[in-house]
Every structure is written in C-alpha cells, then in structure tokens.
Design an enzyme around this catalytic site. Structure first.
Site, PDB file in Angstrom:
ATOM      1  CE1 TYR A 438      11.072 -32.202  -0.220  1.00 53.91           C
ATOM      2  CE2 TYR A 438      11.392 -34.325   0.818  1.00 53.91           C
ATOM      3  CZ  TYR A 438      11.311 -32.958   0.911  1.00 53.91           C
ATOM      4  OH  TYR A 438      11.464 -32.365   2.134  1.00 53.91           O
ATOM      5  CD  GLU A 439       5.815 -34.015  -2.714  1.00 51.25           C
ATOM      6  OE1 GLU A 439       5.042 -34.254  -3.658  1.00 51.25           O
ATOM      7  OE2 GLU A 439       5.931 -34.759  -1.725  1.00 51.25           O
ATOM      8  N   GLY A 440       8.381 -33.303  -7.378  1.00 51.16           N
ATOM      9  CA  GLY A 440       8.684 -32.782  -8.708  1.00 51.16           C
ATOM     10  C   GLY A 440       9.938 -31.947  -8.649  1.00 51.16           C
TER      11      GLY A 440
END
Length: 580
Positions: A438-440
């Site tokens: 997550y978050e890229g």
C-alpha cells in the site's frame, strides 16, 4: 507472543545522530525540542505503547474487526486504549500549534508511530492515516476548513482517511469514476454531491473516534480525463454544524470489510458514497488539483509505511531473541560439552539473529535520517527538502522489504513452532506483507526513484547524496565501493539508458541506494557510540554495524548487474508465449 519492550536507546541514538534533533532545536520553529523533552517523549510513548497498545495485538489478530449491522466493532479494550492515546496528547506531537498541536518536529511524530506500531501495527494505522489527513488539510484546506476540522483531527477526537482506490482503478488513480456534482441551491449550496465506491479504505468505518473525516478523490462534471481531472473533497461521516457540533450522518456507508492476510484489527473497508444521492462533500483546494493535494498526504504516509518495516522488524526481532534463548536443542557443534544448549548458541541461529538486528537498525537509521531532512525542509533548507524527496522511496521500499525479510527470519528461528499460530511469529510475517503493497507498491517507489527523483535538481539531488557517502566512507572500502557503483548506475540511467532500461533496473538500484545510505548512517551511529553516546549500546552497536557492512553491503553491491542489465531480455518473449 512475547511482550513488547521499547527500543528506547536505539531510537534516541537514531534521533540524535541520524535526524540531528539537537541542531533542529537551534531553529526558532523547533526550539521546544530540547534534549529533556525529546527523551521524555521517546520514553513516555514507549511506555504507553507497551502498556496500552501491545496487549491488544494478539487479540486484535485473533478476533479482528467485525461489521455488524453497518457498524464496525473492535475487540474489547481498543476503545479504552484509543481514548487514552487521545487524552495523553500523542496524536498532536507534530501538528500545528494554531489548532492544538505541539508543533514539534516530524521526527518525533515518527517515533510515536514507531512505538505504537511495534506494539500493535494494525491499531497504529488509525493514527497514521489521521496524521496524513492533518497534513493535507494544513497545506491545501481553506482557513474555514482548517478551523472546522483540524482541532479535532489534531487531538485525535476525530480520525481521517484517504480514499483513492476503486475496483476498476488500482494503482492507476486516473481511472477513477467517483463523481462530484456542484450543489447550487439550498443549505448545502457551494458544496458537492459525492457518488461512487472506494475500496481498501483503512479504518474507513469504526466507533473509536467521534467522527471520521474522509478525504475523497472524485471527478467534477466535464473534468479532463486522467489524473488532470481529479479533485479532492472532505466528506465527513457526520455533518459538522457551524458551532462545531455534530449533525446527522452523511450519506455514506461501509459495504463490507476485506478478509485479509494480516492486520486483522485494522478494518479495511469498501466504502459507498451517495447511495441515496445525498452524500455531501466540500472541495479542498482548486478544482482538478486533487491529486496534488492527496500526494501531500501520501508522501507523509509513504515515510510512515517505511516506518512500519522498522516496527514489524523490531517486534519480530525481539520475539526471535526471546525464543532463541528459551529453546534448548542439541549441543553446540565442536564443543566438548555434549549437553543441549539454547539455540542462540548455534552458528546459523546467531547469523539469523544478527541479520535481523542489523537490518532493523539499518532501516531505523535510514528512517530517522529521512525524517530529519523533512524537518530541515520545513525550516527552509531547500537542499534538505530535495534530499528528503530522494529518500522517501528508499525508506518506503527498502524499509518494508526489510520488515518482510526480518519477520520471515523470525518464523524460521522458531522452526516448526513459527508455522503454528499460537507463538505469534506468524502474525508478524502476515502483518508485514501489506506494507510493500500500500501507499504505492515498492515497484512504484523504485520507478519514482529512477524517473522523477533521479532528475531532480538536474540530477544533483541524487548524485550529491551519493558523492557525500563516497567522500565520508574512506575507512569502509566496501561501503565506498557500493556508493560509487550507485553513482555509476545513476549516471548510466541519466545518460544512455532508455526508460525501459531504467525501470527494469529500478528495484535493484533502489535497494543498492537504500543500503548505501543506511550503512553510512550506521557508521555515524557507531562513531557516536564510540565517543560516549548511548553507553548501553557500547557492546552491541559496533558488532551490529560491522555485520551490516561486511554482510549486507556486499549483497547489495551484487545487485549492480541486475540494475544495469537493461530491459531487452524482459521483452524477449511476447506476453502470450511468456505466460505459456
């Protein structure tokens, strides 16, 4: 599962040496960050995390969050622990003083999250997302929006989320379809009707905070296609009246909770907005500039996700050391004494334990070095601001990779007991696996490094960092050679390499750079300890750093061939042939 003991002394060392907290305190902006206060915060939040958050880690994993009649419920104890967190003011450490925060360095906010997350990674996602929402509104919200929402977000009385992902649009945020229609008449004139569905919304629904402030990306009518046509909206769970009191519930709901590999106590929600055509939102910043505002929040979150690698690494390491001292099995090879010994005496277990410790401490050194650069950027140091931008993908990608590796080693040290849930070692590994995603994803972080970050300041942001490591590593030839290799790869990527070549080598290059920076910062720690800092670490730190330099650094150097191999072989086979 063993109890959590805060790594206070190593944290203080990293905060002082790698973040440079004492020089930050020389500035007017962070003058309050004096040594006594810093020590009190680090010790205090460590004790709080161990006493309040850590006991809930196992029950959170076993029972998890549950959706019942539209309400998300957490196991007993979560509400009381969160209330204590708010009451003691831990949420407000680095938030603006104008809205009730303490205005202290981001570095100290990182330490709060490190301790809370090591104690209970799933629970810690609640304050982590709120911190990001605060920053997004602080930078992009109107004065009225700040007055309306920030005081309760800063205190933690309300929590915040970010809503990007949709079922048809994973990492391709530009493909989102949620809509925002202007309201022209009535009590909500000037606001927007929000409609659409978002997935993977962390802590998107719960009862621990009095309100949830969703930051939602959506499209206005006739907005341009792709990322250029995205706007950001505040969509509160409960409407907020002019006097600040809560009104009726907004037209939004949690449709379901995802059944996940780990972080079971963190409700990952499918959120639906505007089922009845009455979901009200407020525009944040300018129309069609929402992604820029959201990236303010995401940049903060990416550092904090890298922090999660440190957190889970620390927790898994502590558990592995405890087990290795308790588990007695076999005599030590080559010893005349044939009595069984604790497995910590066996060479390969020692290797694994030292690797866990060295990787975790290296990731911590990198984290706080980055946090210190963020703080220097805040007080006007443009070079530090650029350097922090370069460091973010290293912290997020390598830090979370380390978390997974260290947690996996922890399972291995437990042997068969590691594969059995009752020891808790497996939970650490399961929890760790989300952070590289997550978050890229970490591939996106590496791509960011070799595209946007590599070209920053005409390439100077990356090359000056590596050149400094080279110049300061004369006494550590392997570290110096790694930094020189990174410089050569950076120059190749900026010169003759195609975009495909850069992307093909991005992940190994990101790892190489992260290890080089972490090793450099660990050497600084070792020197500080030798000079009398952190006497309690005088025996262990030199050995940990030596292990990192002699074992981890050469491994990273071996990635050079992969980083420069180019993309031709990757595309040698058509997709249908490759897939068989």
């Amino acid at each position: 599962m063993t109890s959590y003991s805060p790594a206070t002394q190593d944290q203080l060392l990293a905060i002082r040496v790698n973040a440079g907290i004492e020089t930050l305190a020389d500035s007017e902006r962070f003058a309050a960050a004096e040594p006594d206060l810093v020590e009190a915060i680090v010790e205090g939040v460590g004790q709080f995390a161990a006493g309040e958050f850590a006991p809930l880690n196992r029950i959170g994993d076993l029972e998890g969050a549950k959706l019942e009649n539209g309400v998300v419920r957490l196991p007993d104890g979560f509400k009381e622990a969160y209330d204590a967190y708010v009451e003691q003011g831990w949420n407000a450490i680095a938030s603006p003083e104008a809205f009730g925060g303490q205005g202290l360095p981001f570095t100290l906010a990182c330490n709060v999250l490190e301790n809370l997350g090591t104690a209970n990674m799933a629970f810690n996602l609640l304050p982590m997302l709120s911190v990001g929402a605060i920053e997004a509104l602080e930078h992009h919200g109107s004065d009225a929006q700040k007055e309306k929402y920030l005081p309760n977000l800063v205190s933690g009385a309300w929590s915040g989320t970010m809503n990007l992902t949709e079922p048809q649009a994973g990492s391709d945020v530009g493909a989102l379809r949620a809509t925002a229609t202007p309201i022209e008449t009535g009590e909500h004139a000037g606001k927007y009707l929000i409609q659409g569905q978002k997935i993977y919304i962390t802590w998107g629904e719960h009862e621990l905070a009095g309100n949830i402030i969703h930051l939602v990306l959506a499209r206005l009518p006739d907005a341009p296609e792709g990322t250029r046509g995205i706007s950001l909206f505040i969509v509160p769970k409960y409407h907020v009246k002019e006097d600040g009191s809560l009104g009726p519930k907004n037209d939004l709901r949690c449709v379901s909770l995802e059944h996940k590999l780990g972080i079971n106590a963190s409700p990952t929600c499918v959120m639906s907005y505007g089922d009845n055509g009455e979901c009200i939102g407020e525009l944040v910043g300018a129309e069609n500039r929402g992604l820029m505002a959201m990236f303010t929040m995401m940049n903060n979150a990416r550092i904090n996700v890298g922090n999660q690698g440190v957190q889970i690494g620390e927790r898994a390491t502590q558990q592995a050391f405890y087990y290795a001292q308790e588990r007695v099995q076999s005599a030590r090879a080559g010893s005349p004494d044939k009595n069984p010994v604790a497995i910590i005496e066996h060479a390969d277990v020692r290797r694994m334990l030292l690797r866990m410790k060295a990787l975790t401490e290296g990731a911590r050194a990198l984290l706080y070095f980055c946090a210190g650069q963020v703080d220097r950027g805040t007080i006007g140091d443009a070079a530090a601001k650029s350097r922090a931008e370069v460091l973010v993908p290293l912290v997020k990608a390598w830090g979370t990779d380390i978390g997974v590796e260290v947690a996996g080693i922890g399972v291995q040290i437990h042997g068969g007991m590691g594969f059995i849930e009752e020891t808790g070692a497996a939970q650490h590994w399961r929890d760790s696996k989300i952070a590289p995603i997550y978050e890229g994803t970490n591939g996106i972080q590496a791509a960011d490094l070799v595209t946007r970050k590599l070209g920053m300041d005409g390439g100077e942001a990356v090359t000056s960092l590596l050149a400094q490591i080279v110049s300061e590593s004369a006494d550590e030839p392997q570290l110096k050679a790694l930094a020189e290799d990174c410089l050569a790869i950076a120059q190749w990527m900026q010169g003759e390499a195609s975009l495909d070549d850069r992307l093909a080598g991005s992940v190994p290059f990101c790892t190489m750079m992260a290890v080089a920076v972490a090793g450099w910062q660990l050497v600084k720690q070792r020197a500080a300890v030798a000079a009398g800092a952190a006497p309690s670490l005088a025996r262990t730190k030199p050995v940990t750093v030596r292990f990192f330099l002699d074992r981890i650094v050469p491994e990273a150097a071996g990635l050079k061939a992969s980083a420069t191999a180019g993309a031709d072989l990757l595309y040698e086979l058509p997709a249908e042939v490759l897939a068989g």
